[in-house]
Write an enzyme that holds these catalytic residues in place. Structure first.
Site, PDB file in Angstrom:
ATOM      1  N   CYS A   1      -8.398   4.632   0.811  1.00 23.54           N
ATOM      2  CA  CYS A   1      -7.236   4.137   1.558  1.00 23.54           C
ATOM      3  C   CYS A   1      -6.416   5.259   2.181  1.00 23.54           C
ATOM      4  CB  CYS A   1      -6.374   3.284   0.642  1.00 23.54           C
ATOM      5  SG  CYS A   1      -7.341   2.028  -0.203  1.00 23.54           S
TER       6      CYS A   1
ATOM      7  N   ASN B   1      -5.019  -5.875   2.052  1.00 27.97           N
ATOM      8  CA  ASN B   1      -5.352  -4.454   1.889  1.00 27.97           C
ATOM      9  C   ASN B   1      -6.687  -4.200   2.600  1.00 27.97           C
ATOM     10  OD1 ASN B   1      -6.333  -1.982   0.994  1.00 27.97           O
ATOM     11  ND2 ASN B   1      -5.483  -2.196  -1.070  1.00 27.97           N
TER      12      ASN B   1
ATOM     13  N   HIS C   1      -0.011   3.068   3.664  1.00 23.14           N
ATOM     14  CA  HIS C   1      -1.160   2.192   3.476  1.00 23.14           C
ATOM     15  C   HIS C   1      -0.668   0.846   2.942  1.00 23.14           C
ATOM     16  CE1 HIS C   1      -4.598   0.293   1.862  1.00 23.14           C
ATOM     17  NE2 HIS C   1      -4.368   0.633   0.613  1.00 23.14           N
TER      18      HIS C   1
HETATM   19  N1  COA Z   1      -3.435 -15.176  -9.972  1.00 27.16           N
HETATM   20  C1  COA Z   1      -2.737 -15.573 -11.061  1.00 27.16           C
HETATM   21  N2  COA Z   1      -2.593 -14.782 -12.164  1.00 27.16           N
HETATM   22  C2  COA Z   1      -3.161 -13.585 -12.140  1.00 27.16           C
HETATM   23  C3  COA Z   1      -3.896 -13.107 -11.057  1.00 27.16           C
HETATM   24  C4  COA Z   1      -4.029 -13.961  -9.952  1.00 27.16           C
HETATM   25  N3  COA Z   1      -4.701 -13.599  -8.834  1.00 27.16           N
HETATM   26  N4  COA Z   1      -4.341 -11.866 -11.325  1.00 27.16           N
HETATM   27  C5  COA Z   1      -3.896 -11.555 -12.545  1.00 27.16           C
HETATM   28  N5  COA Z   1      -3.189 -12.605 -13.055  1.00 27.16           N
HETATM   29  C6  COA Z   1      -2.535 -12.694 -14.351  1.00 27.16           C
HETATM   30  C7  COA Z   1      -3.155 -11.794 -15.398  1.00 27.16           C
HETATM   31  O1  COA Z   1      -4.269 -12.389 -15.979  1.00 27.16           O
HETATM   32  C8  COA Z   1      -2.017 -11.601 -16.336  1.00 27.16           C
HETATM   33  O2  COA Z   1      -1.924 -12.743 -17.146  1.00 27.16           O
HETATM   34  P1  COA Z   1      -1.531 -12.593 -18.711  1.00 27.16           P
HETATM   35  O3  COA Z   1      -0.159 -11.994 -18.715  1.00 27.16           O
HETATM   36  O4  COA Z   1      -1.605 -13.994 -19.182  1.00 27.16           O
HETATM   37  O5  COA Z   1      -2.571 -11.696 -19.296  1.00 27.16           O
HETATM   38  C9  COA Z   1      -0.800 -11.596 -15.431  1.00 27.16           C
HETATM   39  O6  COA Z   1      -1.197 -12.227 -14.215  1.00 27.16           O
HETATM   40  C10 COA Z   1      -0.295 -10.212 -15.122  1.00 27.16           C
HETATM   41  O7  COA Z   1      -1.423  -9.388 -14.805  1.00 27.16           O
HETATM   42  P2  COA Z   1      -1.249  -7.922 -14.295  1.00 27.16           P
HETATM   43  O8  COA Z   1      -2.612  -7.331 -14.096  1.00 27.16           O
HETATM   44  O9  COA Z   1      -0.277  -7.189 -15.152  1.00 27.16           O
HETATM   45  O10 COA Z   1      -0.595  -8.229 -12.901  1.00 27.16           O
HETATM   46  P3  COA Z   1       0.217  -7.263 -11.989  1.00 27.16           P
HETATM   47  O11 COA Z   1       1.617  -7.694 -11.908  1.00 27.16           O
HETATM   48  O12 COA Z   1      -0.069  -5.816 -12.321  1.00 27.16           O
HETATM   49  O13 COA Z   1      -0.430  -7.571 -10.587  1.00 27.16           O
HETATM   50  C11 COA Z   1      -1.950  -6.528  -9.050  1.00 27.16           C
HETATM   51  C12 COA Z   1      -1.808  -7.310 -10.349  1.00 27.16           C
HETATM   52  C13 COA Z   1      -3.419  -6.234  -8.825  1.00 27.16           C
HETATM   53  C14 COA Z   1      -1.413  -7.387  -7.926  1.00 27.16           C
HETATM   54  C15 COA Z   1      -1.131  -5.224  -9.155  1.00 27.16           C
HETATM   55  O14 COA Z   1      -1.442  -4.568 -10.351  1.00 27.16           O
HETATM   56  C16 COA Z   1      -1.374  -4.301  -8.026  1.00 27.16           C
HETATM   57  O15 COA Z   1      -1.234  -4.668  -6.876  1.00 27.16           O
HETATM   58  N6  COA Z   1      -1.680  -3.044  -8.332  1.00 27.16           N
HETATM   59  C17 COA Z   1      -1.910  -2.053  -7.326  1.00 27.16           C
HETATM   60  C18 COA Z   1      -3.233  -2.318  -6.722  1.00 27.16           C
HETATM   61  C19 COA Z   1      -3.426  -1.628  -5.438  1.00 27.16           C
HETATM   62  O16 COA Z   1      -2.567  -1.607  -4.599  1.00 27.16           O
HETATM   63  N7  COA Z   1      -4.616  -1.097  -5.267  1.00 27.16           N
HETATM   64  C20 COA Z   1      -5.018  -0.490  -4.091  1.00 27.16           C
HETATM   65  C21 COA Z   1      -4.462   0.855  -3.996  1.00 27.16           C
HETATM   66  S1  COA Z   1      -5.062   1.521  -2.575  1.00 27.16           S
END
Ligand code: COA
Length: 331
Positions: free
Chosen positions: A114, A281, A251
């Protein structure tokens, strides 16, 4: 005298098929409200079965030439930034050189995930300021839907396809490039990968299916703790107060994360430009897609100072402060 370089034109392309949050609700256990509140994404574009990364790149360059009337026949270097090349070889850039009928150009693909597009612009500026090249195409192009796991709700909600391009030309009078920062935290690389021929990453076996695998929480933590410091270093390196930046184009990874980065880096959120809402993304394509969107909305005005900041897989980052000064559009 050292040569200088200016970004003279931009173009973009997104596939026509839209994958909405409501569509994803039918594929995995998720919902629109969760996706929007956690990421800011409403929809993303998905390429056709036989639509390749090079096809997206080609169309982005055609959009550029249609809009700016740029002559690209004398382009002497092509940099394609992608983590989803059609093949390991031949490169996307060589194919693009052939498809665009450019006779004498060096051609390389680079992969900084990215952060690819800002690394590509940095390289283009370096090649021109070294006096070797005069006109360079930099293209960010991704076919992420082809390496997305649509059974994994934590990643499939994020990614989409698209391409964007900029033309960088020798220009002694009005250079675009003011300042740069590059870096990498390779020890955190295992938090975001898609496998290739390796089967061990930093001592641990990995999923070998070639699809994107991510520890979203770790990537999020890294981004909000590391990037604000790097953004400050970048603006300080050219004695520019962060408040004097007209637009911040990072990004488009996750809107919530970008807003948190803005808060920590003291950047006014009204200056944040992203393509996250409608294209998700798109890795190396996201910054040129944001540029394209902002250009369509007449937000970017010549002589504004813009900070571009790519970051992601690696985990690597590359930031640039540029003076916006494109040619006049013809269409
Ligand atoms: N829909 C509903 N629930 C979801 C889900 C979805 N698509 N994805 C995860 N969950 C749930 C999880 O299972 C978890 O449930 P639990 O608490 O019962 O275990 C809960 O939501 C929280 O999960 P978590 O992984 O902590 O979510 P988050 O707030 O970190 O959000 C992302 C997940 C991926 C959106 C976030 O971590 C993120 O965007 N990170 C950066 C990723 C990124 O930008 N990557 C590219 C960089 S270039």
């Amino acid at each position: 005298m050292d040569s200088k370089a200016r970004i003279t034109a931009q173009g973009a392309y997104i596939p026509s098929t839209v994958l909405t949050n409501e569509d994803l609700e039918k594929i995995v256990d998720t919902d629109d409200e969760w996706i929007v509140s956690r990421t800011g994404i409403k929809e993303r574009r998905i390429s056709e079965k036989n639509e390749q990364t090079s096809d997206l790149a080609y169309r982005a360059v055609i959009d550029l030439t249609n809009k700016y009337g740029s002559n690209i026949k004398d382009v002497d270097f092509i940099i394609v930034c992608t983590l989803t090349p059609d093949f390991k070889t031949p490169s996307v850039s060589s194919y693009i050189q052939y498809k665009l009928g450019i006779e004498n150009a060096g051609a390389i693909d680079i992969n900084a995930a990215c952060a690819g597009f800002t690394y590509g612009l940095y390289l283009a500026n370096s090649l021109i300021t070294s006096g070797v090249n005069k006109k360079i195409l930099v293209i960010g192009t991704e076919n992420l839907s082809k390496i997305t796991d649509y059974t994994d709700r934590t990643t499939c909600i994020l990614f989409g396809d698209g391409a964007g391009a900029c033309l960088v030309e020798k220009d002694e009078e009005n250079p675009s490039f003011i300042s740069v920062i590059n870096g990498s935290n390779g020890s955190k690389g295992k938090n975001l990968y898609a496998s290739n021929i390796g089967s061990i990453l930093d001592g641990s076996p990995i999923d070998k299916n070639g699809l994107i695998k991510q520890n979203g929480r770790e990537v999020y933590k890294w981004a909000v703790s590391t990037l604000p410091k790097k953004i400050k270093e970048l603006s300080e390196s050219c004695d520019l107060n962060i408040r004097d930046i007209d637009w911040f184009i990072p990004h488009s990874a996750n809107l919530r994360m970008l807003e948190s980065i803005c808060e920590r880096a003291d950047i006014d959120k009204n200056k944040l430009l992203t393509s996250i809402r409608k294209t998700g993304n798109t890795s190396s394509a996201s910054i040129p897609l944001s540029i394209n969107l902002a250009t369509q909305e007449n937000k970017l005005i010549n002589n504004q100072k813009i900070m571009l900041f790519g970051f992601g897989g690696g985990l690597a980052y590359s930031g640039l402060i540029i003076n916006w000064n494109l040619d006049k559009k013809v269409n």
